[in-house]
Each structure stands twice: as structure tokens, then as C-alpha cells.
Design an enzyme around this catalytic site. Sequence first.
Site, PDB file in Angstrom:
ATOM      1  N   ASP A 108       0.863  -1.180   0.000  1.00  0.00           N
ATOM      2  CA  ASP A 108       0.000   0.000   0.000  1.00  0.00           C
ATOM      3  C   ASP A 108       0.906   1.239   0.000  1.00  0.00           C
ATOM      4  O   ASP A 108       1.806   1.348  -0.819  1.00  0.00           O
ATOM      5  CB  ASP A 108      -0.970  -0.072   1.209  1.00  0.00           C
ATOM      6  CG  ASP A 108      -1.985   1.053   1.262  1.00  0.00           C
ATOM      7  OD1 ASP A 108      -2.989   0.965   0.538  1.00  0.00           O
ATOM      8  OD2 ASP A 108      -1.772   2.014   2.015  1.00  0.00           O
ATOM      9  N   HIS A 311      -7.044  -6.543  -0.642  1.00  0.00           N
ATOM     10  CA  HIS A 311      -6.013  -5.522  -0.480  1.00  0.00           C
ATOM     11  C   HIS A 311      -4.979  -5.845   0.595  1.00  0.00           C
ATOM     12  O   HIS A 311      -3.833  -5.438   0.496  1.00  0.00           O
ATOM     13  CB  HIS A 311      -6.686  -4.181  -0.160  1.00  0.00           C
ATOM     14  CG  HIS A 311      -5.721  -3.066   0.027  1.00  0.00           C
ATOM     15  ND1 HIS A 311      -4.966  -2.564  -1.011  1.00  0.00           N
ATOM     16  CD2 HIS A 311      -5.356  -2.362   1.135  1.00  0.00           C
ATOM     17  CE1 HIS A 311      -4.185  -1.594  -0.555  1.00  0.00           C
ATOM     18  NE2 HIS A 311      -4.411  -1.450   0.734  1.00  0.00           N
TER      19      HIS A 311
END
Length: 334
Positions: A108, A311
Amino acid sequence: MNASALMPPLQFAMTNGIRMGYYEAGPASDHPPMILCHGWPELAFSWRHQIRALGEAGIRVVAPDQRGYGATDRPEAVEAYDLEHLTADLVGLLDHLKIDKAIFVGHDWGGFVVWQMPLRYPERVAGVVGINTPHLPRAPADPIEIMRKRFGDMMYIVQFQDASREPDRIFASRVEQTFDAFMRKPLPRTDKQPSEPPIGGIAASSSLNLAFPQMIAAYNPKDDKRKPILSDDEKQVFVDTFKRTGFTGGINWYRNMTRNWQRSEALDHTVRVPSLMIMAENDAVLPPAAADGMEKLVPDLEKYLVRDSGHWTQQEQPDEVSAKLIEWRRRRFG
């Protein structure tokens, strides 16, 4: 078992004008070590599975709470969170640990930071691993303005630019809801390809509701069919930490996107070290297709797809991510 017992002891380094908390495992003689850099809203704790697996495999591993997070200082000034500061923090951590070169692994936002490391400090970088986050060419215009045009004013990164700090307050007043909502496996995706190039890594055709503050404000876990990826004890580590620190430090990283873009014009964006891109099949925000064409900027690139992951890849599919990191590190660096 208390989830924080999954981590090695917390240590501290003075680096680049701040005190940084970090965790370390594996033999000090191992070289090059792997530095694990978390994203938003996360912590070094997000790497608990990899810290243990890498350390047990005989690989030296260091995972910091980055600037603005957890046990690390949270300076007031927004400009203190630009990429110049975030990369210099990691160099100072290497200096503190007397490490000349390391492999930087980022997920991320941590991915954006680690892809910058070989551009800014090539002499300190042995290799780079991006998890979900691709290395992208410099945006053709201010990324915030592009996002505003493409996604509208309610898109979370655009909202984060608001000086009122309303998003910070929404998350800080609903910490448990925030982690309840975010830390879940996604429902399977149908839109596998973005229709336009990603901006700031965000997929152009993301069907996700990107108004994250309002989504959290309205969230009720009873209505959520998705499966949590954290145990209650693990979730409590995030909740307790962010109740103490708030979210502003991490959100300030986003408040520097225009500044980072302005100040990166002179950088050569080619990554000249061995690199690995780990993609997650069902990440709607950073989909595998966002990494298409990366080879132009990263000539020595290997790609690996983790299936059935959204994610939070290193927490959703920890064994697979750890095994790939160990295999690639041994094959490329001995």
C-alpha cells in the site's frame, strides 16, 4: 494468546529528527536484510506473520512503525510527511542498525515509499518488493486534480486534502468501526481491467465506494457479508493503537501527494535493482492490471499473483506471501 505477543520486542531508533519504533528478527549476520514498510491505516504489526517466517528462515528482517504511526513520532507539520522525509527516515534506520544496503518491501503506501528508495538512495538499496502497489511513471499533472476529475470530490484521497481534517475526526471517533470495515476479504471482483491508466495507483474503473469517511460513518458490521481477516485479538492491537495515536499522521502522507509530484520532476524514475511485484487478484483499489507495463521502468522485474486475496495481502494470505519473499530473496541474493 495476546496478539502483540506475535511480535518481537519493540526497539527505538533516532532517525531524521524523529524517534522511530521498530521490530527485528533473524540473525544480525544475514545480508541483505529485508525492511518491511506498512501502508494506511496499518502498523508494523501488519507484518507479524512475515517477521516470524523470515526470521525463522534465517533472514534478518526489520519492520518499523513509520512516521506518524504507532510507536513512532508524529510531527505536527503536514510537510514533514512528504516522500523526502519518509525515505530519509528509512536511511536513518539503516544507519542506526549499521546496515549498508537492504531489500525494501512495501505494501500500500509503504509500496510508494520503497519504490522511491532506489531513485533517491541507490547506494543503500539491494532490491525492492512492491506488494499490491506498482511503480508508476510520474503523473502527467497534479495527481489530486486528476483524481478529483476522475472520481469527484468525495473520493477519499481528495477529501483528505481538506484542511478541516473532518476525515481524521470521523475515523478517530469510530476506530473499531474503521478496522471492522476495512480489514475484510472482498467479495469476488468482476472488473478485472481498469479502463484508463491508474493514478496514484488507484484503478480507474474501481467499482468500490471510494468515499471512505462516509462509508465508515454509516457502517454497521451486522450488514457486512464479507469475512473478517483479523482475529478479535489482532483487531484489538490496531484499535488500541489508533485510539491512542489518531489517524492524522497517516493521512498526512496523502496531504503531500501534490508536493511529492511537484518535487519529483527531476528524478529519474527507472528502478535499477532486482525487483519483485506481488499482486493480489481481488484488490479493487490496486488491481493486478495497475502493474501492466511496469517493466518499462523496472527492467529487472519479476511478477507474482496471489489468488483469492484482496487488499491486505500479507495478512490475508500470509503463508504464500512469506514463502514468495523467502524464495525470491534466496534465489536472487543467496
